[in-house]
Scaffold this motif. Structure first.
Motif, PDB file in Angstrom:
ATOM      1  N   GLU A  48      -2.788  87.827  59.510  1.00  0.00           N
ATOM      2  CA  GLU A  48      -3.694  87.593  58.374  1.00  0.00           C
ATOM      3  C   GLU A  48      -4.396  88.850  57.887  1.00  0.00           C
ATOM      4  O   GLU A  48      -4.670  88.988  56.696  1.00  0.00           O
ATOM      5  N   SER A  49      -4.675  89.780  58.772  1.00  0.00           N
ATOM      6  CA  SER A  49      -5.370  90.996  58.356  1.00  0.00           C
ATOM      7  C   SER A  49      -4.474  91.919  57.536  1.00  0.00           C
ATOM      8  O   SER A  49      -4.958  92.853  56.909  1.00  0.00           O
ATOM      9  N   ASN A  50      -3.188  91.647  57.512  1.00  0.00           N
ATOM     10  CA  ASN A  50      -2.234  92.482  56.784  1.00  0.00           C
ATOM     11  C   ASN A  50      -1.758  91.816  55.484  1.00  0.00           C
ATOM     12  O   ASN A  50      -0.878  92.333  54.810  1.00  0.00           O
ATOM     13  N   VAL A  51      -2.311  90.651  55.137  1.00  0.00           N
ATOM     14  CA  VAL A  51      -1.858  89.893  53.966  1.00  0.00           C
ATOM     15  C   VAL A  51      -2.483  90.457  52.691  1.00  0.00           C
ATOM     16  O   VAL A  51      -3.686  90.727  52.642  1.00  0.00           O
ATOM     17  N   GLY A  52      -1.654  90.650  51.688  1.00  0.00           N
ATOM     18  CA  GLY A  52      -2.124  91.145  50.397  1.00  0.00           C
ATOM     19  C   GLY A  52      -1.080  90.897  49.324  1.00  0.00           C
ATOM     20  O   GLY A  52      -0.070  90.228  49.565  1.00  0.00           O
ATOM     21  N   LEU A  53      -1.312  91.428  48.138  1.00  0.00           N
ATOM     22  CA  LEU A  53      -0.385  91.259  47.018  1.00  0.00           C
ATOM     23  C   LEU A  53       0.555  92.456  46.937  1.00  0.00           C
ATOM     24  O   LEU A  53       0.135  93.597  47.130  1.00  0.00           O
ATOM     25  N   VAL A  54       1.815  92.171  46.650  1.00  0.00           N
ATOM     26  CA  VAL A  54       2.805  93.221  46.416  1.00  0.00           C
ATOM     27  C   VAL A  54       3.632  92.832  45.193  1.00  0.00           C
ATOM     28  O   VAL A  54       3.690  91.666  44.813  1.00  0.00           O
ATOM     29  N   HIS A  55       4.262  93.822  44.582  1.00  0.00           N
ATOM     30  CA  HIS A  55       5.129  93.594  43.426  1.00  0.00           C
ATOM     31  C   HIS A  55       6.510  94.140  43.757  1.00  0.00           C
ATOM     32  O   HIS A  55       6.624  95.211  44.339  1.00  0.00           O
ATOM     33  N   ASP A  56       7.554  93.429  43.367  1.00  0.00           N
ATOM     34  CA  ASP A  56       8.905  93.928  43.596  1.00  0.00           C
ATOM     35  C   ASP A  56       9.592  94.324  42.292  1.00  0.00           C
ATOM     36  O   ASP A  56      10.786  94.539  42.252  1.00  0.00           O
ATOM     37  N   GLY A  57       8.828  94.404  41.236  1.00  0.00           N
ATOM     38  CA  GLY A  57       9.387  94.741  39.935  1.00  0.00           C
ATOM     39  C   GLY A  57       9.606  93.517  39.065  1.00  0.00           C
ATOM     40  O   GLY A  57       9.497  93.588  37.849  1.00  0.00           O
ATOM     41  N   ALA A  58       9.916  92.400  39.679  1.00  0.00           N
ATOM     42  CA  ALA A  58      10.122  91.158  38.930  1.00  0.00           C
ATOM     43  C   ALA A  58       9.049  90.119  39.233  1.00  0.00           C
ATOM     44  O   ALA A  58       8.638  89.381  38.348  1.00  0.00           O
ATOM     45  N   TYR A  59       8.600  90.059  40.475  1.00  0.00           N
ATOM     46  CA  TYR A  59       7.667  89.021  40.885  1.00  0.00           C
ATOM     47  C   TYR A  59       6.467  89.631  41.599  1.00  0.00           C
ATOM     48  O   TYR A  59       6.544  90.713  42.169  1.00  0.00           O
ATOM     49  N   GLU A  60       5.390  88.868  41.595  1.00  0.00           N
ATOM     50  CA  GLU A  60       4.210  89.213  42.371  1.00  0.00           C
ATOM     51  C   GLU A  60       4.235  88.318  43.605  1.00  0.00           C
ATOM     52  O   GLU A  60       4.409  87.103  43.491  1.00  0.00           O
ATOM     53  N   TRP A  61       4.089  88.910  44.767  1.00  0.00           N
ATOM     54  CA  TRP A  61       4.190  88.183  46.023  1.00  0.00           C
ATOM     55  C   TRP A  61       2.901  88.305  46.823  1.00  0.00           C
ATOM     56  O   TRP A  61       2.222  89.323  46.783  1.00  0.00           O
ATOM     57  N   ILE A  62       2.621  87.274  47.597  1.00  0.00           N
ATOM     58  CA  ILE A  62       1.646  87.367  48.665  1.00  0.00           C
ATOM     59  C   ILE A  62       2.497  87.715  49.881  1.00  0.00           C
ATOM     60  O   ILE A  62       3.486  87.035  50.166  1.00  0.00           O
ATOM     61  N   ALA A  63       2.136  88.802  50.569  1.00  0.00           N
ATOM     62  CA  ALA A  63       2.998  89.294  51.636  1.00  0.00           C
ATOM     63  C   ALA A  63       2.194  89.701  52.861  1.00  0.00           C
ATOM     64  O   ALA A  63       1.027  90.066  52.770  1.00  0.00           O
ATOM     65  N   ASP A  64       2.863  89.639  53.985  1.00  0.00           N
ATOM     66  CA  ASP A  64       2.348  90.160  55.250  1.00  0.00           C
ATOM     67  C   ASP A  64       2.947  91.554  55.379  1.00  0.00           C
ATOM     68  O   ASP A  64       4.106  91.706  55.744  1.00  0.00           O
ATOM     69  N   GLY A  65       2.180  92.560  54.996  1.00  0.00           N
ATOM     70  CA  GLY A  65       2.737  93.914  54.888  1.00  0.00           C
ATOM     71  C   GLY A  65       3.674  93.932  53.701  1.00  0.00           C
ATOM     72  O   GLY A  65       3.256  93.690  52.571  1.00  0.00           O
ATOM     73  N   PHE A  66       4.950  94.170  53.975  1.00  0.00           N
ATOM     74  CA  PHE A  66       5.945  94.126  52.901  1.00  0.00           C
ATOM     75  C   PHE A  66       6.872  92.927  53.040  1.00  0.00           C
ATOM     76  O   PHE A  66       7.868  92.823  52.338  1.00  0.00           O
ATOM     77  N   ARG A  67       6.572  92.000  53.968  1.00  0.00           N
ATOM     78  CA  ARG A  67       7.384  90.793  54.135  1.00  0.00           C
ATOM     79  C   ARG A  67       6.800  89.677  53.275  1.00  0.00           C
ATOM     80  O   ARG A  67       5.692  89.208  53.514  1.00  0.00           O
ATOM     81  N   PRO A  68       7.535  89.241  52.243  1.00  0.00           N
ATOM     82  CA  PRO A  68       7.011  88.209  51.347  1.00  0.00           C
ATOM     83  C   PRO A  68       6.736  86.886  52.050  1.00  0.00           C
ATOM     84  O   PRO A  68       7.527  86.438  52.872  1.00  0.00           O
ATOM     85  N   ILE A  69       5.613  86.285  51.696  1.00  0.00           N
ATOM     86  CA  ILE A  69       5.254  84.948  52.178  1.00  0.00           C
ATOM     87  C   ILE A  69       5.505  83.939  51.063  1.00  0.00           C
ATOM     88  O   ILE A  69       6.166  82.937  51.269  1.00  0.00           O
ATOM     89  N   ALA A  70       4.944  84.213  49.877  1.00  0.00           N
ATOM     90  CA  ALA A  70       5.084  83.292  48.738  1.00  0.00           C
ATOM     91  C   ALA A  70       4.951  84.066  47.435  1.00  0.00           C
ATOM     92  O   ALA A  70       4.223  85.057  47.366  1.00  0.00           O
ATOM     93  N   ARG A  71       5.650  83.590  46.405  1.00  0.00           N
ATOM     94  CA  ARG A  71       5.454  84.148  45.068  1.00  0.00           C
ATOM     95  C   ARG A  71       4.136  83.621  44.527  1.00  0.00           C
ATOM     96  O   ARG A  71       3.821  82.443  44.666  1.00  0.00           O
ATOM     97  N   LEU A  72       3.386  84.493  43.893  1.00  0.00           N
ATOM     98  CA  LEU A  72       2.150  84.087  43.233  1.00  0.00           C
ATOM     99  C   LEU A  72       2.454  83.961  41.750  1.00  0.00           C
ATOM    100  O   LEU A  72       2.901  84.921  41.118  1.00  0.00           O
ATOM    101  N   LEU A  73       2.260  82.774  41.211  1.00  0.00           N
ATOM    102  CA  LEU A  73       2.481  82.534  39.786  1.00  0.00           C
ATOM    103  C   LEU A  73       1.120  82.356  39.131  1.00  0.00           C
ATOM    104  O   LEU A  73       0.404  81.385  39.385  1.00  0.00           O
TER     105      LEU A  73
END
Length: 167
Positions: free
Chosen positions: A71-96
């Motif tokens: 949980e302390s590593n969870v944040g938002l990341v972008h892959d160019g097409a989608y915005e993700w909630i991720a644990d580091g760089f491992r996607p958890i869910a797409r944020l729409l």
């Protein structure tokens, strides 16, 4: 509990609550639900829902390696097409975000990805497990209440960009 309806073809399913309101969808291996009031609520809900999703996938595929969340590593990341909630760089869910091309609702939505080897039955079971958790994070809809028009806000959470190899 929700009802499942075919929505166009076998790979597109509409999920409705007992009152007949659309609460989510399944498109192939993507499981989505809306109704989250804020970005922060979506991030918090995604971690709880991820754990439930993982437990269900472990039951459906016992040899699958567990994938816990830090949980302390969870944040938002972008892959160019989608915005993700991720644990580091491992996607958890797409944020729409609200009122965007993929989410016309006035609330945030989350889309979880079941693995490609998951059958439709396992994906539906996973959607049920995710919904049980997310429904606790979603404010109940109040009929006949006008929702104020709110423009999408810029994220206040730190964000990273990552690239997926081979894509």
């Amino acid at each position: 509990m929700f009802k499942v309806f075919i929505d166009g073809n076998d790979d597109r399913l509409r999920l409705e609550d007992p009152a007949g309101r659309k609460i989510g969808w399944i498109r192939g291996h993507a499981i989505g639900f809306g109704g989250l009031a804020t970005e922060k609520a979506a991030v918090t809900a995604s971690v709880d829902a991820w754990r439930s999703l993982e437990k269900t996938l472990q039951r459906g595929h016992p040899g699958r390696a567990p994938r816990p969340v830090n949980e302390s590593n969870v944040g938002l990341v972008h892959d160019g097409a989608y915005e993700w909630i991720a644990d580091g760089f491992r996607p958890i869910a797409r944020l729409l975000r609200p009122r965007t091309e993929r989410n016309s609702e006035d609330s945030f939505a989350l889309e979880f990805m079941a693995p490609s080897y998951a059958t439709q039955h396992v994906t539906i079971a996973a959607a049920q497990a995710v919904w049980e958790v997310l429904s606790e994070h979603i404010a109940p809809a109040t009929p006949n209440t006008a929702r104020p028009a709110v423009a999408p806000k810029q994220s206040t959470l730190p964000s990273r960009t990552f690239a997926l190899e081979g894509r």
